[in-house]
Design a protein around this motif. Structure first.
Motif, mmCIF file in Angstrom:
data_model
loop_
_atom_site.group_PDB
_atom_site.id
_atom_site.type_symbol
_atom_site.label_atom_id
_atom_site.label_comp_id
_atom_site.label_asym_id
_atom_site.label_seq_id
_atom_site.Cartn_x
_atom_site.Cartn_y
_atom_site.Cartn_z
ATOM 1 N N MET A 57 0.819 -1.214 0.000
ATOM 2 C CA MET A 57 0.000 0.000 0.000
ATOM 3 C C MET A 57 0.858 1.271 0.000
ATOM 4 O O MET A 57 2.063 1.223 0.254
ATOM 5 N N CYS A 58 0.197 2.398 -0.210
ATOM 6 C CA CYS A 58 0.818 3.721 -0.144
ATOM 7 C C CYS A 58 1.494 3.915 1.217
ATOM 8 O O CYS A 58 0.898 3.532 2.228
ATOM 9 N N MET A 74 4.430 2.843 -0.172
ATOM 10 C CA MET A 74 5.539 1.960 -0.560
ATOM 11 C C MET A 74 5.984 2.204 -2.007
ATOM 12 O O MET A 74 7.155 2.027 -2.336
ATOM 13 N N LEU A 101 8.503 5.033 -1.809
ATOM 14 C CA LEU A 101 9.717 4.650 -1.074
ATOM 15 C C LEU A 101 10.560 3.681 -1.889
ATOM 16 O O LEU A 101 11.781 3.809 -1.984
#
Lengths: 86, 398
Positions: free
Chosen positions: A22-23, A25, A28
């Motif tokens: 999920m956000c 990631m 990143l």
């Protein structure tokens, strides 16, 4: 929202698969992987997070990397980003 | 004399492990995600522990996901893989030898529209790889087989099952909670895609477990939230417990060969003498078993009474799984091995650890036969099982 560009048959140098992650990631992992690439190399990032359609082109614009485009697989997206600069 | 023979329930925390953990309860209390020195020190400690845990099972650092327990790792594996691969099929295979964290996850998946096959073991608790092969259908996406049974000690043929799974592109998980730290476990040699482990089974702290997830394997998180564990398991890390798990893994890796040999010798002595007692049956496989594991069924008496009388003498053992003991049910694992309910009630499990001594074994071997004798004198089945045997026929005591 940045315009999403659809592409096909891009040959990447490196692939990273973060499908089901999920956000935030996608950002990143993108940052981490681009740090490992050499200038001119292409990253393929696999994600099913649809927010990436907006975030990844914007990230490329902010960091000066080239957003080549996105390809659609059955249930996820394939993003292609070329590293520019060092 | 006090004798702790229940290392499958938990193991004592090593002093070196506690020492390694202590700073992270006190001065090094930072959140690993913080970017100032308190945070980066905690982050480095977590990553160092990841390296130690990865080394114990020959994995890459990025393949280790820290969890709160082995049970969480098992839940994560089953649900995470089943949901990630459900577009390819909705059938899973587990075995009757599994822990409740696997069996109940499989039952939950059945409620979610999956189908599950529960494979029975043979009389030694072994799962036949050919039976696994036969259970596979086109819809099968996941197989989960326990690496070693905490109840009967049997070590399963994971390598052979992995070869079958690989050939059919099926994800293979193994619950190695009872085996990691007690026998050499190498994920590459086993050929598994996922493996669960727990720190308190090898002299680490409770509250720390890990899931090995082979590089490239997709999984849906069990806990959504932040970016911890690469976005795969959210929640601020239990830094001290993770550090303890890492240190325990490092010690275990260094000491394992010698420890296995010492424990095996003590166990063999225990088995040899206990088997001299009349109407005691050995459970599990005689050779393919955990080195510190000795399990039996004692006929004509009830396991809990035996455990309490042993405890009164300072000898601490188990009757099977903790859950079974609390629910006063016969062990489903023993029943699946073909052991009758009334015999399964006399189950007793000795699990030895690095801290056990020959003197303790001798003491247990003096006390155990006396306790059995006393309980049999009190037992309504002292003269035999009577109509407890199948078919209601009166079977006299042999």
């Amino acid at each position: 929202m940045k315009k999403v560009r659809f592409v096909e048959h891009i040959t990447p140098d490196v692939t990273t698969d973060i499908v089901y992650m999920m956000c935030p990631m996608h950002l990143l992992k993108l940052d981490e992987m681009m740090g490992k690439l050499k200038s001119g190399q292409i990253l393929e990032l696999l994600t099913d997070y649809d927010g990436a359609l907006e975030d990844i082109p914007a990230w490329c614009e902010n960091t000066g990397n080239e957003f080549i485009g996105v390809d659609e697989a059955d249930d996820y997206f394939k993003f292609y980003i070329r590293k520019t600069g060092s | 004399m006090e004798c702790y023979f229940d290392h499958v329930a938990t193991t004592p925390l090593r002093p070196e492990v506690l020492n390694a953990m202590m700073p992270y309860f006190r001065e090094e209390f930072g959140n690993p995600l913080s970017i100032y020195p308190l945070g980066t020190t905690a982050r480095e400690a977590v990553e160092s522990a990841r390296e130690q845990v990865a080394a114990l099972i020959n994995a890459k650092n990025a393949e280790i996901i820290f969890t709160s327990s082995g049970a969480e790792a098992n839940n994560f594996a089953l649900r995470g893989i089943a949901f990630a691969r459900q577009h390819e099929g909705k059938h899973i295979i587990v075995t009757r030898m599994e822990h409740h964290s696997i069996l109940n996850s499989a039952r939950f998946l059945e409620k979610m529209g999956f189908t599950a096959t529960y494979l029975p073991p043979d009389k030694y608790g072994l799962i036949d790889p050919e039976a696994v092969k036969k259970a596979i259908i086109d819809e099968t996406i996941l197989i989960s087989v326990i690496d070693a049974s905490p109840e009967v000690g049997t070590i399963e043929p994971i390598r052979e099952i992995a070869a079958i799974a690989r050939e059919r592109n099926i994800t293979l998980h193994t619950d190695a909670v009872a085996s990691v730290g007690n026998i050499p476990v190498d994920v590459k040699e086993l050929g598994v895609d996922l493996l669960s482990m727990s720190a308190h089974q090898f002299n680490g702290p409770k509250g720390a477990g890990a899931l090995y997830l082979r590089e490239g394997q997709r999984i849906i998180p069990l806990i959504f939230g932040g970016i911890q564990e690469g976005g795969r398991r959210a929640g601020t890390e239990n830094v001290s417990a993770i550090v303890g798990m890492g240190r325990a893994a490092e010690i275990s890796k260094a000491e394992l060969p010698l420890r296995v040999e010492n424990i095996r010798q003590l166990r063999d002595r225990l088995i040899k003498d206990i088997m001299k007692i009349e109407d005691v049956h050995f459970t599990g496989h005689p050779e393919k078993r955990l080195p510190g594991h000795a399990s039996f069924c004692v006929e004509y008496i009830e396991g809990e009474g035996m455990l309490l009388m042993l405890a009164a003498k300072g000898i601490y053992v188990a009757s099977g799984s903790a859950c079974t003991s609390k629910a006063l049910k016969s062990s489903p694992v023993l029943l699946s091995m073909g052991i009758p309910t009334h015999v399964a009630h006399g189950s007793v499990v000795f699990t030895l650890g690095a801290d056990n001594t020959e003197e303790q074994i001798e003491y247990a071997l003096e006390e155990f036969p006396r306790i059995i004798k006393r309980l049999r004198e009190l037992s309504p089945f002292a003269k035999g099982w009577g109509d407890m045997e199948e078919g209601g026929t009166c079977i006299p005591k042999k």
